[in-house]
Design an enzyme around this catalytic site. Sequence first.
Site: not given
Length: 215
Positions: A19, A21, A62, A67, A160, A165
């Site tokens: 995963d 971010e 945001d 995360n 997140h 994840d």
Amino acid sequence: MIYDWVFAVHEHVAFTAFDTETTGLKAEEDRIIEIGAVTFDRKGIIARFSTLIFPDRAIPPDVSKINHITDDMLVNKPRFCEIVSDFSRFIKGTVLVAHNANFDVEFLNAELSLCKKQPLSHKVVDTYAMAQAVFPGLGRHQYRLQNLALQFGLTVHAAHRAEDDARVCMELFTTMIAHHAKQNGHCVNHAQSPTIKKLIQEIQASSTDCSQELF
């Protein structure tokens, strides 16, 4: 089924659930700030990989709210080009597994391009699409990773965040493999076919070439 080949080879190859971010949603504009991955086979977990990445830009507020990764956390962390060789070695010879895989693969290929490296050549399983095939009829939002985890009793420690994840993605994948085997029987015999044997060999030889520059 779109992933019949997975059920045919899963007892013979290793997989890497991963995963990312990122600073945003556009691979052509945004950057990866974290990669988490876990390599496993039918016997269990083989190895883990996790790193924060300095993106050469500020993280939008945001995004940090989602995360919980802040600019301060990335100070003195390596840039993607500094970890790409380690990550490439980690995933070598495995099938990649990710939830909504196109997103993560597009970001990885964008980062690889910035590092003047070849794009990913690995087989990739999208657990989002796989879940739709194995468990049809769920509501659209029920195919989100955290919602599927809740439905199948998988523990989510840090939604997140890439490492957790990736683990949840692995557990979802193995849950679907087990469900398919229970419903349809194991596909071990299929692995003896010339087509599947060739596929297994291709998977085991797959790698991202980090020694050859694109330009």
